[in-house]
Write a protein that holds these residues in place. Structure first.
Motif, PDB file in Angstrom:
ATOM      1  N   VAL A  84       0.844  -1.201   0.000  1.00  0.00           N
ATOM      2  CA  VAL A  84       0.000   0.000   0.000  1.00  0.00           C
ATOM      3  C   VAL A  84       0.877   1.248   0.000  1.00  0.00           C
ATOM      4  CG1 VAL A  84      -1.670   1.355   1.331  1.00  0.00           C
ATOM      5  CG2 VAL A  84      -1.947  -1.117   1.141  1.00  0.00           C
ATOM      6  N   SER A  85       1.913   1.242   0.820  1.00  0.00           N
ATOM      7  CA  SER A  85       2.809   2.401   0.907  1.00  0.00           C
ATOM      8  C   SER A  85       3.468   2.681  -0.443  1.00  0.00           C
ATOM      9  CB  SER A  85       3.871   2.143   1.976  1.00  0.00           C
ATOM     10  OG  SER A  85       4.815   3.185   2.007  1.00  0.00           O
ATOM     11  N   GLN A  86       3.933   1.636  -1.115  1.00  0.00           N
ATOM     12  CA  GLN A  86       4.604   1.829  -2.407  1.00  0.00           C
ATOM     13  C   GLN A  86       3.644   2.410  -3.442  1.00  0.00           C
ATOM     14  OE1 GLN A  86       4.026  -0.668  -5.248  1.00  0.00           O
ATOM     15  NE2 GLN A  86       4.940   0.977  -6.457  1.00  0.00           N
ATOM     16  N   ILE A  87       2.434   1.862  -3.512  1.00  0.00           N
ATOM     17  CA  ILE A  87       1.449   2.350  -4.486  1.00  0.00           C
ATOM     18  C   ILE A  87       1.057   3.788  -4.156  1.00  0.00           C
ATOM     19  CG2 ILE A  87      -0.932   2.051  -5.295  1.00  0.00           C
ATOM     20  CD1 ILE A  87      -0.469  -1.008  -4.940  1.00  0.00           C
ATOM     21  N   ALA A  88       0.825   4.062  -2.877  1.00  0.00           N
ATOM     22  CA  ALA A  88       0.425   5.407  -2.466  1.00  0.00           C
ATOM     23  C   ALA A  88       1.507   6.430  -2.786  1.00  0.00           C
ATOM     24  CB  ALA A  88       0.103   5.418  -0.975  1.00  0.00           C
ATOM     25  N   ARG A  89       2.756   6.072  -2.546  1.00  0.00           N
ATOM     26  CA  ARG A  89       3.859   6.990  -2.838  1.00  0.00           C
ATOM     27  C   ARG A  89       3.972   7.257  -4.335  1.00  0.00           C
ATOM     28  NH1 ARG A  89       9.010   4.423  -0.706  1.00  0.00           N
ATOM     29  NH2 ARG A  89       9.915   6.272  -1.673  1.00  0.00           N
ATOM     30  N   THR A  90       3.767   6.227  -5.144  1.00  0.00           N
ATOM     31  CA  THR A  90       3.824   6.399  -6.597  1.00  0.00           C
ATOM     32  C   THR A  90       2.773   7.400  -7.058  1.00  0.00           C
ATOM     33  OG1 THR A  90       4.690   4.173  -6.942  1.00  0.00           O
ATOM     34  CG2 THR A  90       3.603   5.224  -8.819  1.00  0.00           C
ATOM     35  N   ILE A  91       1.558   7.263  -6.543  1.00  0.00           N
ATOM     36  CA  ILE A  91       0.479   8.177  -6.916  1.00  0.00           C
ATOM     37  C   ILE A  91       0.797   9.601  -6.456  1.00  0.00           C
ATOM     38  CG2 ILE A  91      -1.961   8.750  -6.574  1.00  0.00           C
ATOM     39  CD1 ILE A  91      -2.463   5.702  -6.277  1.00  0.00           C
ATOM     40  N   ALA A  92       1.227   9.735  -5.196  1.00  0.00           N
ATOM     41  CA  ALA A  92       1.523  11.061  -4.660  1.00  0.00           C
ATOM     42  C   ALA A  92       2.626  11.750  -5.459  1.00  0.00           C
ATOM     43  CB  ALA A  92       1.928  10.948  -3.184  1.00  0.00           C
ATOM     44  N   ARG A  93       3.650  10.993  -5.812  1.00  0.00           N
ATOM     45  CA  ARG A  93       4.760  11.581  -6.566  1.00  0.00           C
ATOM     46  C   ARG A  93       4.295  12.020  -7.950  1.00  0.00           C
ATOM     47  NH1 ARG A  93       7.869   7.284  -7.119  1.00  0.00           N
ATOM     48  NH2 ARG A  93       8.493   7.385  -4.934  1.00  0.00           N
ATOM     49  N   ALA A  94       3.482  11.187  -8.595  1.00  0.00           N
ATOM     50  CA  ALA A  94       3.006  11.512  -9.936  1.00  0.00           C
ATOM     51  C   ALA A  94       2.113  12.745  -9.949  1.00  0.00           C
ATOM     52  CB  ALA A  94       2.249  10.317 -10.520  1.00  0.00           C
ATOM     53  N   MET A  95       1.425  12.995  -8.827  1.00  0.00           N
ATOM     54  CA  MET A  95       0.497  14.126  -8.749  1.00  0.00           C
ATOM     55  C   MET A  95       1.113  15.337  -8.057  1.00  0.00           C
ATOM     56  SD  MET A  95      -2.960  11.964  -7.821  1.00  0.00           S
ATOM     57  CE  MET A  95      -4.159  13.177  -8.357  1.00  0.00           C
ATOM     58  N   LEU A  97       2.077  15.647  -5.001  1.00  0.00           N
ATOM     59  CA  LEU A  97       1.550  15.828  -3.648  1.00  0.00           C
ATOM     60  C   LEU A  97       2.609  15.418  -2.640  1.00  0.00           C
ATOM     61  CD1 LEU A  97      -2.082  14.496  -4.266  1.00  0.00           C
ATOM     62  CD2 LEU A  97      -1.296  16.875  -4.197  1.00  0.00           C
ATOM     63  N   ASN A  98       2.297  15.505  -1.361  1.00  0.00           N
ATOM     64  CA  ASN A  98       3.301  15.294  -0.319  1.00  0.00           C
ATOM     65  C   ASN A  98       3.530  13.800  -0.093  1.00  0.00           C
ATOM     66  OD1 ASN A  98       4.767  15.132   2.171  1.00  0.00           O
ATOM     67  ND2 ASN A  98       4.154  17.241   2.590  1.00  0.00           N
ATOM     68  N   GLU A  99       4.625  13.310  -0.602  1.00  0.00           N
ATOM     69  CA  GLU A  99       4.926  11.883  -0.530  1.00  0.00           C
ATOM     70  C   GLU A  99       5.187  11.421   0.903  1.00  0.00           C
ATOM     71  OE1 GLU A  99       8.068   8.769  -2.644  1.00  0.00           O
ATOM     72  OE2 GLU A  99       7.818  10.795  -3.433  1.00  0.00           O
ATOM     73  N   ASP A 100       5.786  12.285   1.720  1.00  0.00           N
ATOM     74  CA  ASP A 100       6.091  11.897   3.106  1.00  0.00           C
ATOM     75  C   ASP A 100       4.817  11.709   3.927  1.00  0.00           C
ATOM     76  OD1 ASP A 100       8.890  11.964   2.734  1.00  0.00           O
ATOM     77  OD2 ASP A 100       8.895  14.136   3.029  1.00  0.00           O
ATOM     78  N   LEU A 101       3.863  12.608   3.778  1.00  0.00           N
ATOM     79  CA  LEU A 101       2.582  12.461   4.471  1.00  0.00           C
ATOM     80  C   LEU A 101       1.874  11.198   3.998  1.00  0.00           C
ATOM     81  CD1 LEU A 101       0.054  13.209   6.050  1.00  0.00           C
ATOM     82  CD2 LEU A 101      -0.490  14.893   4.274  1.00  0.00           C
ATOM     83  N   THR A 102       1.860  10.970   2.701  1.00  0.00           N
ATOM     84  CA  THR A 102       1.210   9.794   2.142  1.00  0.00           C
ATOM     85  C   THR A 102       1.828   8.517   2.688  1.00  0.00           C
ATOM     86  OG1 THR A 102       0.849  11.061   0.106  1.00  0.00           O
ATOM     87  CG2 THR A 102       0.518   8.683  -0.017  1.00  0.00           C
ATOM     88  N   GLU A 103       3.147   8.477   2.716  1.00  0.00           N
ATOM     89  CA  GLU A 103       3.848   7.290   3.202  1.00  0.00           C
ATOM     90  C   GLU A 103       3.552   7.039   4.679  1.00  0.00           C
ATOM     91  OE1 GLU A 103       8.327   5.377   3.095  1.00  0.00           O
ATOM     92  OE2 GLU A 103       8.121   7.553   3.290  1.00  0.00           O
TER      93      GLU A 103
END
Length: 331
Positions: A84-95, A97-103
């Motif tokens: 979940v963390s890997q997928i969420a970070r990929t989406i956040a980075r592509a958009m 958005l804040n990757e650290d918060l997402t992770e």
């Protein structure tokens, strides 16, 4: 400027206008105020606290779908969380958005999950008069249970993302990414585990769904991630035709895997085990560890017993049941 301040300045210049910044006072508010870290932003600090927590380590011995499967390659609650963390970070980075918060929110989203997966969640919800939802329990873990009752003192945005990851709407786009990433991760890895277990064949999957999403796991994940990014930041969801295909696949999995009698045949035993443990500790709260005895005094016994049992790993619950209720032979 400190390294943290340099990172915060870089976020202001590079992240999307809708992103949650690491210097947002409301979103980084903690229950107990703290001095900022020299090196890490508030959300990076939260991520590290979650990674170092006892609850995070226990996820490696908690069921995802299959109870205590024989084999090294089936998912556990920990490997699910990492996906979940890997997928969420990929989406956040592509958009942007804040990757650290997402992770951080992704890594913490299942900290409160019960032993024996959703079977454990169901029985605790039925027994405990306070009810039990794993997403709310995850917030209890980080607020009141970790560090022997001190809690992790996480930021509002991370706690909100954890609380809303199942079916709520978080106050940040990053928190809502975790909700979508959770769905993308589990439907795809559960297919892979079900095929490995012999419950499914790839050719059994509904053609009207996989012809749109992809015939392999990696292709389906890529399609779903791209569908979220394409939808944009107005709301975090997949574009409609991909969402429709996902829903068809999800309904198929519920009928053929999640409610499959072969996969679930041990669940009744697990439910009876948790019921027995709950009754024992409700009658003998002094037998619980000290931090849960404190919760019993501060709140009530039911709350403390539910907190204690929900934090157990599958193996610990089985071993404890054996110790308490299975006769020992003299040697």
């Amino acid at each position: 400027m400190t390294i943290r301040e340099q990172i915060e300045e870089r976020e202001e210049k590079t992240l999307a206008a809708a992103a949650c910044l690491s210097n947002d006072e409301k979103m980084t508010m903690r229950q107990n105020p703290e001095e900022p870290c020299t090196f890490r932003t508030a959300f990076q600090r939260d991520r590290d606290r979650i990674l170092h927590s006892n609850a995070f380590r226990r996820l490696k011995r908690k069921t995802q779908v299959f109870l205590s499967p024989v084999g090294d390659h089936y998912r556990t609650r920990l490997t699910h969380t990492l996906e979940v963390s890997q997928i969420a970070r990929t989406i956040a980075r592509a958009m942007s958005l804040n990757e650290d918060l997402t992770e951080a929110a992704a890594l913490g989203h299942d900290l409160g999950h019960s032993p024996f997966g959703h079977a454990g969640e169901s029985v605790l919800n039925a027994i405990c008069p306070h009810g039990y939802k794993h997403y709310l329990q995850s917030v209890r873990v980080v607020d009141y249970i970790e560090k022997k009752g001190e809690g992790l003192n996480l930021t509002f945005a991370v706690r909100n993302g954890i609380a809303c990851h199942t079916n709520g709407v978080a106050e940040t786009l990053e928190g809502n990414i975790v909700r979508v990433a959770d769905k993308i991760a589990y439907i795809n890895h559960d297919i892979e585990d079900a095929v490995r277990a012999g419950l499914l064949r790839n050719e059994d999957l509904p053609q009207d769904a996989i012809s749109v999403l992809g015939y392999e796991k990696s292709a389906r994940i890529t399609t779903m991630v791209a569908a979220v990014v394409e939808h944009g930041t107005e709301s975090i969801e997949m574009v409609p035709h991909i969402q429709k295909a996902h829903d068809i696949l999800h309904a198929f999995m519920y009928e053929n895997v999640y409610h499959n009698p072969t996969a679930k045949r041990e669940e009744k035993k697990a439910e009876l085990l948790l019921e027995k443990l709950y009754g024992y500790f409700h009658s003998n709260p002094e037998k619980m560890p000290e931090e849960y005895r404190r919760i019993a005094k501060k709140m009530d016994v039911d709350r403390a017993v539910c907190d204690y049992i929900s934090g157990m790993s599958d193996g610990f619950a089985v071993d404890l049941y054996s110790e308490l209720f299975i006769p020992k032979f003299w040697k």
